[in-house]
Design a protein around this motif. Structure first.
Motif, PDB file in Angstrom:
ATOM      1  N   TRP A 144      -7.938  -0.922   4.185  1.00  0.00           N
ATOM      2  CA  TRP A 144      -8.266  -1.212   2.780  1.00  0.00           C
ATOM      3  C   TRP A 144      -8.370   0.119   2.051  1.00  0.00           C
ATOM      4  N   LEU A 145      -7.443   0.379   1.154  1.00  0.00           N
ATOM      5  CA  LEU A 145      -7.462   1.645   0.423  1.00  0.00           C
ATOM      6  C   LEU A 145      -8.485   1.581  -0.705  1.00  0.00           C
ATOM      7  N   SER A 146      -8.838   2.758  -1.234  1.00  0.00           N
ATOM      8  CA  SER A 146      -9.810   2.761  -2.336  1.00  0.00           C
ATOM      9  C   SER A 146      -9.171   2.239  -3.614  1.00  0.00           C
ATOM     10  N   LYS A 147      -7.835   2.281  -3.687  1.00  0.00           N
ATOM     11  CA  LYS A 147      -7.155   1.720  -4.863  1.00  0.00           C
ATOM     12  C   LYS A 147      -5.683   1.487  -4.566  1.00  0.00           C
ATOM     13  N   VAL A 148      -5.064   0.655  -5.386  1.00  0.00           N
ATOM     14  CA  VAL A 148      -3.608   0.503  -5.329  1.00  0.00           C
ATOM     15  C   VAL A 148      -3.026   1.746  -5.995  1.00  0.00           C
ATOM     16  N   PRO A 149      -2.058   2.414  -5.364  1.00  0.00           N
ATOM     17  CA  PRO A 149      -1.483   3.596  -6.024  1.00  0.00           C
ATOM     18  C   PRO A 149      -0.930   3.213  -7.403  1.00  0.00           C
ATOM     19  N   ASP A 150      -1.208   4.057  -8.434  1.00  0.00           N
ATOM     20  CA  ASP A 150      -0.835   3.704  -9.809  1.00  0.00           C
ATOM     21  C   ASP A 150       0.656   3.405  -9.955  1.00  0.00           C
ATOM     22  N   ASN A 151       1.497   4.246  -9.318  1.00  0.00           N
ATOM     23  CA  ASN A 151       2.936   4.112  -9.593  1.00  0.00           C
ATOM     24  C   ASN A 151       3.555   2.808  -9.079  1.00  0.00           C
ATOM     25  N   VAL A 152       2.912   2.122  -8.137  1.00  0.00           N
ATOM     26  CA  VAL A 152       3.539   0.879  -7.670  1.00  0.00           C
ATOM     27  C   VAL A 152       3.395  -0.253  -8.703  1.00  0.00           C
ATOM     28  N   CYS A 153       2.505  -0.036  -9.685  1.00  0.00           N
ATOM     29  CA  CYS A 153       2.354  -1.032 -10.757  1.00  0.00           C
ATOM     30  C   CYS A 153       3.021  -0.560 -12.050  1.00  0.00           C
ATOM     31  N   ASP A 154       3.723   0.574 -12.002  1.00  0.00           N
ATOM     32  CA  ASP A 154       4.311   1.160 -13.201  1.00  0.00           C
ATOM     33  C   ASP A 154       5.800   0.799 -13.283  1.00  0.00           C
ATOM     34  N   LYS A 155       6.136  -0.016 -14.293  1.00  0.00           N
ATOM     35  CA  LYS A 155       7.509  -0.504 -14.430  1.00  0.00           C
ATOM     36  C   LYS A 155       8.522   0.618 -14.542  1.00  0.00           C
ATOM     37  N   ASN A 156       8.078   1.794 -14.987  1.00  0.00           N
ATOM     38  CA  ASN A 156       9.021   2.897 -15.175  1.00  0.00           C
ATOM     39  C   ASN A 156       9.123   3.819 -13.962  1.00  0.00           C
ATOM     40  N   SER A 157       8.391   3.489 -12.911  1.00  0.00           N
ATOM     41  CA  SER A 157       8.418   4.368 -11.728  1.00  0.00           C
ATOM     42  C   SER A 157       9.383   3.822 -10.677  1.00  0.00           C
ATOM     43  N   PRO A 158      10.062   4.717  -9.941  1.00  0.00           N
ATOM     44  CA  PRO A 158      10.918   4.242  -8.843  1.00  0.00           C
ATOM     45  C   PRO A 158      10.094   3.549  -7.747  1.00  0.00           C
ATOM     46  N   ALA A 159       8.766   3.775  -7.769  1.00  0.00           N
ATOM     47  CA  ALA A 159       7.905   3.134  -6.763  1.00  0.00           C
ATOM     48  C   ALA A 159       7.369   1.772  -7.242  1.00  0.00           C
TER      49      ALA A 159
ATOM     50  N   ASN B 135       6.673  -1.812  -7.401  1.00  0.00           N
ATOM     51  CA  ASN B 135       6.832  -2.786  -6.313  1.00  0.00           C
ATOM     52  C   ASN B 135       7.014  -4.187  -6.916  1.00  0.00           C
ATOM     53  N   LYS B 136       8.115  -4.355  -7.629  1.00  0.00           N
ATOM     54  CA  LYS B 136       8.316  -5.560  -8.441  1.00  0.00           C
ATOM     55  C   LYS B 136       8.352  -6.840  -7.596  1.00  0.00           C
ATOM     56  N   ASN B 137       9.009  -6.764  -6.454  1.00  0.00           N
ATOM     57  CA  ASN B 137       9.309  -8.007  -5.733  1.00  0.00           C
ATOM     58  C   ASN B 137       8.350  -8.377  -4.609  1.00  0.00           C
ATOM     59  N   TYR B 138       7.390  -7.518  -4.348  1.00  0.00           N
ATOM     60  CA  TYR B 138       6.470  -7.795  -3.242  1.00  0.00           C
ATOM     61  C   TYR B 138       5.028  -7.593  -3.691  1.00  0.00           C
ATOM     62  N   ILE B 139       4.110  -8.178  -2.937  1.00  0.00           N
ATOM     63  CA  ILE B 139       2.696  -8.014  -3.295  1.00  0.00           C
ATOM     64  C   ILE B 139       2.002  -7.021  -2.367  1.00  0.00           C
ATOM     65  N   GLN B 140       2.744  -6.402  -1.494  1.00  0.00           N
ATOM     66  CA  GLN B 140       2.136  -5.473  -0.535  1.00  0.00           C
ATOM     67  C   GLN B 140       3.128  -4.353  -0.211  1.00  0.00           C
ATOM     68  N   CYS B 141       2.633  -3.357   0.495  1.00  0.00           N
ATOM     69  CA  CYS B 141       3.519  -2.316   1.015  1.00  0.00           C
ATOM     70  C   CYS B 141       4.047  -2.842   2.345  1.00  0.00           C
ATOM     71  N   ASN B 142       5.247  -3.437   2.301  1.00  0.00           N
ATOM     72  CA  ASN B 142       5.771  -4.009   3.555  1.00  0.00           C
ATOM     73  C   ASN B 142       6.785  -3.075   4.217  1.00  0.00           C
ATOM     74  N   ASP B 143       6.909  -1.885   3.653  1.00  0.00           N
ATOM     75  CA  ASP B 143       7.789  -0.834   4.199  1.00  0.00           C
ATOM     76  C   ASP B 143       9.276  -1.112   4.000  1.00  0.00           C
TER      77      ASP B 143
ATOM     78  N   ILE C 237      10.649  -0.700   0.932  1.00  0.00           N
ATOM     79  CA  ILE C 237      11.085   0.198  -0.144  1.00  0.00           C
ATOM     80  C   ILE C 237      10.427   1.559   0.075  1.00  0.00           C
ATOM     81  N   GLU C 238      11.257   2.539   0.333  1.00  0.00           N
ATOM     82  CA  GLU C 238      10.743   3.854   0.731  1.00  0.00           C
ATOM     83  C   GLU C 238       9.769   4.443  -0.300  1.00  0.00           C
TER      84      GLU C 238
END
Ligand SMILES: C[S@@+](CC[C@H](N)C(=O)[O-])C[C@H]1O[C@@H](n2cnc3c(N)ncnc32)[C@H](O)[C@@H]1O
Length: 360
Positions: A156-171, A173-181, A183-184
């Motif tokens: 359990w991390l202290s937070k979700v990394p900001d960039n995975v919720c940022d539509k303009n970031s290559p990170a 995570n549009k299609n998944y609800i977790q880090c399932n590995d 998308i690099e």
């Protein structure tokens, strides 16, 4: 000093959906290392060296949740330290020992249920203390803990990394609800947060533990080279994401909401975890190994899987989507699993790690 952290405790209370009744998977992991812990303490804990005048032995369980697993874990430690104390007493004149147990979890953990369901005072051989706050920062005084314990917590991390919720970031995570590995860029974003958090966890424990004190940790990680999407635990959470998408199609929630939903969870690979621990110079690694889990070779039932994930995830789901989606989401999960059961034979296995660190 105390640090803030997103907080999604396990389901509280003691109804059928609570963690109390749905934590036997984690309990099996704890049981599996009980003997190793006993042996290590008996052979290596040096009570004389800790403090020849020690009268209060302090144990802390970090991320204790609401029981009953925490009570088993601390009781095993107490029984063993008592035995060790008895043995050392035959050689040295140690005084009587009393035990204090600090139960740590997030502030919104259901501490009332924890303390209401702990063994009664006549059976309990320790004094209990509740310690609310994030274990990614200090929660206890300097040099105050003799044995720290934590099980199934630091993914359990202290937070979700900001960039995975940022539509303009290559990170993003549009299609998944977790880090399932899959998308690099997403994995890398989670990795950065994991490293920061692990560093914070170890630095805080290094201050809280007395020299010679032990930190025992148990949890899940991935074998090197395996992605979470290949394990049954990863597959179940991807299916939960699919169920949410189905719910968006029927108007219960929206795709936009789902696109911004990510679980603050990260499962490192074994060598990655080792590297983080090695980088902290305050401890010696006394043991770091993977251990078997008694349920690992079993075909878990769909009911078991659904109830287990409901107890773990309902607070994080509730916070993002509202309380009224929880029943439907887990009903849908049960139905999807019965239509498409998980094939445990072909899934890759997560590993259970067991670590004993000694404060230098
Ligand atoms: C899966 S439960 C494990 C509970 C118990 N240790 C066991 O083995 O059954 C994970 C627990 O870690 C707690 N947790 C997660 N992040 C935390 C943090 N930053 N500080 C304190 N507790 C945390 C959660 O609130 C939850 O109670």
């Amino acid at each position: 000093m105390p640090t803030s952290s997103q907080s999604y405790p396990m389901s509280g209370g003691d109804d059928q959906h609570s963690y109390i009744h749905n934590s036997s998977y984690q309990k099996a992991g704890i049981d599996g290392v009980e003997e190793k812990t006993r042996q290590y303490i008996l052979e290596n804990l040096d009570l004389m060296n800790l403090n020849p005048n020690l009268s209060t032995f302090t144990i802390a369980d970090f991320g204790c949740s609401i029981g009953p697993n925490t009570f088993h874990a601390v009781q095993n430690i107490i029984d063993t330290v008592k035995l060790k104390h008895l043995k050392e007493n035959q050689e040295n004149c140690l005084g009587p020992l009393e035990f204090q147990v600090c139960f740590n979890d997030q502030r919104n953990n259901d501490f009332n249920t924890l303390f209401r369901t702990q063994p009664s005072s006549s059976e309990r051989e320790y004094f209990s203390v509740g310690v609310p706050g994030s274990f990614y920062g200090r929660v206890l005084p300097r040099n105050s803990v003799h044995i720290g314990h934590t099980s199934y917590t630091t993914h359990w991390l202290s937070k979700v990394p900001d960039n995975v919720c940022d539509k303009n970031s290559p990170a993003w995570n549009k299609n998944y609800i977790q880090c399932n590995d899959l998308i690099e860029e997403v994995t890398n974003a989670y990795k950065v947060q994991f490293k920061k958090d692990m560093k914070g966890f170890l630095e805080a424990r290094a201050e809280e533990l007395v020299p010679g004190g032990l930190m025992i940790a148990l949890g899940q990680c991935l074998p090197d080279g395996v992605g979470l999407y290949e394990t049954w635990q990863g597959i179940v959470k991807d299916i939960i994401g699919d169920c949410l998408m189905d719910m968006a199609k029927s108007g219960v929630t929206t795709e936009e909401k789902i696109e911004l939903f990510n679980l603050p969870m990260y499962f490192p690979q074994f060598s990655e975890l080792k590297e983080e621990i090695e980088q902290n110079g305050s401890f010696t690694i006394e043991m770091m190994e993977t251990v078997s889990h008694s349920l690992e070779t079993m075909q878990l039932t769909n009911d078991f899987i659904t109830s287990m994930y409901r107890a773990i995830l309902s607070t994080v789901v509730e916070e993002h989507f509202g309380a009224d989606v929880v029943d439907e989401l887990f009903d849908r999960l049960a139905k999807k699993l019965s239509k498409h059961p998980i094939d445990f034979e072909i899934c890759k296995k997560q590993m259970v790690y067991y670590i004993v660190l000694k404060r230098k």
